[in-house]
Design a protein around this motif. Sequence first.
Motif, mmCIF file in Angstrom:
data_model
loop_
_atom_site.group_PDB
_atom_site.id
_atom_site.type_symbol
_atom_site.label_atom_id
_atom_site.label_comp_id
_atom_site.label_asym_id
_atom_site.label_seq_id
_atom_site.Cartn_x
_atom_site.Cartn_y
_atom_site.Cartn_z
ATOM 1 N N HIS A 1 43.882 24.503 -16.217
ATOM 2 C CA HIS A 1 42.538 25.052 -16.005
ATOM 3 C C HIS A 1 42.326 25.244 -14.509
ATOM 4 N N GLY A 2 42.789 26.371 -14.001
ATOM 5 C CA GLY A 2 42.753 26.631 -12.579
ATOM 6 C C GLY A 2 43.761 25.742 -11.874
ATOM 7 N N SER A 3 44.066 26.062 -10.628
ATOM 8 C CA SER A 3 44.989 25.195 -9.891
ATOM 9 C C SER A 3 44.354 23.830 -9.634
ATOM 10 N N GLN A 4 43.022 23.742 -9.699
ATOM 11 C CA GLN A 4 42.345 22.456 -9.494
ATOM 12 C C GLN A 4 42.813 21.421 -10.503
ATOM 13 N N GLN A 5 43.001 21.819 -11.766
ATOM 14 C CA GLN A 5 43.470 20.838 -12.739
ATOM 15 C C GLN A 5 44.888 20.384 -12.408
ATOM 16 N N GLY A 6 45.686 21.266 -11.820
ATOM 17 C CA GLY A 6 47.015 20.858 -11.390
ATOM 18 C C GLY A 6 46.953 19.718 -10.394
ATOM 19 N N LEU A 7 45.952 19.736 -9.513
ATOM 20 C CA LEU A 7 45.783 18.649 -8.549
ATOM 21 C C LEU A 7 45.360 17.358 -9.252
ATOM 22 N N ASP A 8 44.428 17.470 -10.181
ATOM 23 C CA ASP A 8 43.979 16.281 -10.910
ATOM 24 C C ASP A 8 45.124 15.670 -11.713
ATOM 25 N N LEU A 9 45.898 16.499 -12.386
ATOM 26 C CA LEU A 9 47.034 15.990 -13.150
ATOM 27 C C LEU A 9 48.076 15.358 -12.230
ATOM 28 N N SER A 10 48.209 15.896 -11.020
ATOM 29 C CA SER A 10 49.138 15.305 -10.050
ATOM 30 C C SER A 10 48.729 13.879 -9.715
ATOM 31 N N GLY A 11 47.428 13.666 -9.586
ATOM 32 C CA GLY A 11 46.937 12.314 -9.357
ATOM 33 C C GLY A 11 47.285 11.395 -10.506
ATOM 34 N N LYS A 12 47.140 11.870 -11.727
ATOM 35 C CA LYS A 12 47.466 11.050 -12.893
ATOM 36 C C LYS A 12 48.954 10.728 -12.958
ATOM 37 N N VAL A 13 49.771 11.690 -12.600
ATOM 38 C CA VAL A 13 51.216 11.512 -12.695
ATOM 39 C C VAL A 13 51.764 10.608 -11.588
ATOM 40 N N PHE A 14 51.237 10.734 -10.366
ATOM 41 C CA PHE A 14 51.867 10.089 -9.214
ATOM 42 C C PHE A 14 51.104 8.917 -8.602
ATOM 43 N N LEU A 15 49.784 8.878 -8.717
ATOM 44 C CA LEU A 15 49.006 7.971 -7.874
ATOM 45 C C LEU A 15 48.498 6.737 -8.616
ATOM 46 N N GLY B 1 49.430 27.508 -8.632
ATOM 47 C CA GLY B 1 48.983 28.885 -8.452
ATOM 48 C C GLY B 1 47.800 29.161 -9.357
ATOM 49 N N SER B 2 47.195 30.338 -9.203
ATOM 50 C CA SER B 2 45.962 30.608 -9.932
ATOM 51 C C SER B 2 45.727 32.104 -10.075
ATOM 52 N N PHE B 3 45.079 32.477 -11.170
ATOM 53 C CA PHE B 3 44.600 33.852 -11.344
ATOM 54 C C PHE B 3 43.176 34.020 -10.810
ATOM 55 N N SER B 4 42.579 32.954 -10.313
ATOM 56 C CA SER B 4 41.177 33.016 -9.897
ATOM 57 C C SER B 4 40.949 33.998 -8.764
ATOM 58 N N LYS B 5 41.860 34.071 -7.801
ATOM 59 C CA LYS B 5 41.644 34.901 -6.623
ATOM 60 C C LYS B 5 42.216 36.311 -6.774
ATOM 61 N N ILE B 6 43.117 36.510 -7.717
ATOM 62 C CA ILE B 6 43.715 37.843 -7.883
ATOM 63 C C ILE B 6 43.264 38.526 -9.168
ATOM 64 N N PHE B 7 42.489 37.830 -10.002
ATOM 65 C CA PHE B 7 42.044 38.426 -11.269
ATOM 66 C C PHE B 7 40.577 38.102 -11.474
ATOM 67 N N CYS B 8 40.278 36.887 -11.936
ATOM 68 C CA CYS B 8 38.889 36.426 -12.014
ATOM 69 C C CYS B 8 38.887 34.918 -12.200
ATOM 70 N N PRO B 9 37.935 34.219 -11.591
ATOM 71 C CA PRO B 9 37.905 32.759 -11.702
ATOM 72 C C PRO B 9 37.299 32.240 -12.998
ATOM 73 N N GLY B 10 36.522 33.075 -13.681
ATOM 74 C CA GLY B 10 35.813 32.606 -14.868
ATOM 75 C C GLY B 10 36.719 32.190 -16.017
ATOM 76 N N PHE B 11 37.921 32.753 -16.099
ATOM 77 C CA PHE B 11 38.854 32.352 -17.147
ATOM 78 C C PHE B 11 39.417 30.953 -16.906
ATOM 79 N N ARG B 12 39.368 30.484 -15.643
ATOM 80 C CA ARG B 12 39.898 29.176 -15.275
ATOM 81 C C ARG B 12 41.350 29.001 -15.720
ATOM 82 N N ILE B 13 42.190 29.955 -15.381
ATOM 83 C CA ILE B 13 43.611 29.886 -15.730
ATOM 84 C C ILE B 13 44.446 29.816 -14.454
ATOM 85 N N GLY B 14 45.198 28.751 -14.328
ATOM 86 C CA GLY B 14 46.134 28.576 -13.229
ATOM 87 C C GLY B 14 47.410 27.963 -13.769
#
Length: 464
Positions: free
Chosen positions: A165-179, A299-312
Motif C-alpha cells: 500500500h504505497g511505498s510507505q507500507q514497505g517502510l512499515d513492513l521493514s520495521g516489522k522484519v528488521f527492528l 517504489g510507487s505509482f503515487s508520483k507517476i500515476f496517482c496516489p489514491g490507489f495506494r499501490i507501491g
Amino acid sequence: NNCRRKYQSCLSIDNCPFDSFGRRYNRDNTWFRKSVPADIVQIVSVLIYLLCFTLHYFSFQIYLMIMKLKFAKRMSYIKASEIREILKVTEREDVISFAGGLPAPELFPIDEINKMNQVVLQEAGAKALQYTTTEGYYPLREWIAKRMNERLGTSFDKDNILITHGSQQGLDLSGKVFLDDGDIVLCESPTYLAAISAFKSYGSSFIEIPTDEEGMDMATLEEVLNNTQNIKLIYVIPTFQNPTGKTWSLERRKKLAELSALYDIPVIEDNPYGELRFEGESLPSIKSFDKVGNILCTGSFSKIFCPGFRIGWIAGDKDIIRKYVLVKQGTDLQCNTIAQMTIAEYLKRYDIDEHISKIVEVYRKRRDIALECIERYFPNDIKYTHPQGGLFTWIELPENISAHDILQKCIEQKIAFVPGSSFYPVEHKENTFRINYSNMPEDRIMKGLQVIGEVLKEYIHQLK
C-alpha cells in the motif's frame, strides 16, 4: 447530588413544596394552583434522580475502564505527523500550500483510468473483486521487475516483488522484519519524516549521517558502522531526496553497497521520485551494486500515476521478500485487487513514458519558477538546493531564525510550508524548511513565494 438532595427533601411531607392538592408555595408563601398532582411530581422527581444516578454510575465506570487500559509501549514513540497537521489548514482552497508532497491533480489520467476500470470489470470483474495473493497481481509484478531492470540496473523477476500500500507500507513492513526495541537506524540528515515515524514505532533510535551535495558522507558512515552496536538498518533516498531534493553521486552509491556487504547491514533504498528527472543523466540504483542481497528497494505509482490507489512495492532478495510476505499477511492480507488490475491494464494499453514526460514537463517548469522566485524575493543570506528532479527544494535560513515562527506569520497570510525540524530525528534544526513545487499552479507559486520572501525580510529586519 443536587437531584438526590431535592428528592430526599421531597420525601418529607413537611419539606415538600407541594400540598396534597398539588398546590405549590411561591417565595411569598402565597399559593398558586398547579395542574399536576403532587404524587406525579414526586414520581417524576424519583425518575430524574434515578436517571442522573445511572448516568453518573456508567460514566464513572467508563472512566475507570479507560484508566485501566494499558497501551503498547510503541504508542509513546508515535507522534502526529507535522505535515498531516499542516495539511488540515491547507484544505481551504484559498491557502497556497507548499506543504505536502502532492502530485498535480490535473495530471491524473482520469479518463484513461475510468476506461481501464470498465475494461477490468467487464472482462474479469469476478477476479477483480475477489481476494488475490499477498504478493500481488502477478502481471503487475512482472512489469515492475522489468521496469526496474531496464531503468535501475537490477536483475529482478516477479518473485522479487511484493506489492504494498504505497511505498510507505514497505517502510512499515521493514520495521516489522528488521527492528526490535533499542535497535539503531542510520539515515541521512535530514530524512523523510514518515520513515522516522514508521521506524520509531518499533522502538528504534536513529543516528543521523551528514550529507553534502553528493549524498551521505561515507567516511562518517563507516566510522559509525565500525564503532556502534545494535545497528540494524540503513535508510536512504538517493535520488531527488525528500526533503532536500539532492541526488547521490555514482561513487557514493557504490560505496554504500560495499559497506552494506562489509558490515552485513541491510539497506532500504527508497525511490518514489526517480522517474521524475528534469535534467542530468539517470543513475543506477544502489541495489545494482549489491553483491550479497542486503539491499531492498521501494517504489510507487503515487508520483507517476496517482496516489489514491495506494499501490507501491518493495523489491529485494527472494528469501527476504518471503519474510515481508509473512508480515504483510498479518497486516492486511493483500493490496486492493481492482486497483492493481486497473494499473496493469493501463500499462498494457497506454504509454506510461509519454504520461511521465507530461508530468516532468510541468514539474520542471514549476521548479524553475520556484527557484527564480526564491532567488528574486528571498533574502540574500538564505541557501537553497537546486534539485534535478522530484518534488522539493530545501531552504536553509540563518541559524538565529526559526522556520516555525516564519510559518505562523505566513499562515496568517494563507501560505503554508513544512518547517524542517521534523525531518531530523535527532538534531531538529529549526532554521530550515521544505518547499514543494509540484502541486500549485505557476501563478500561485509566484504569489506564495513572494509572500514568504517578504515575511522573511521583515522578520530579519526586526531582529536587527
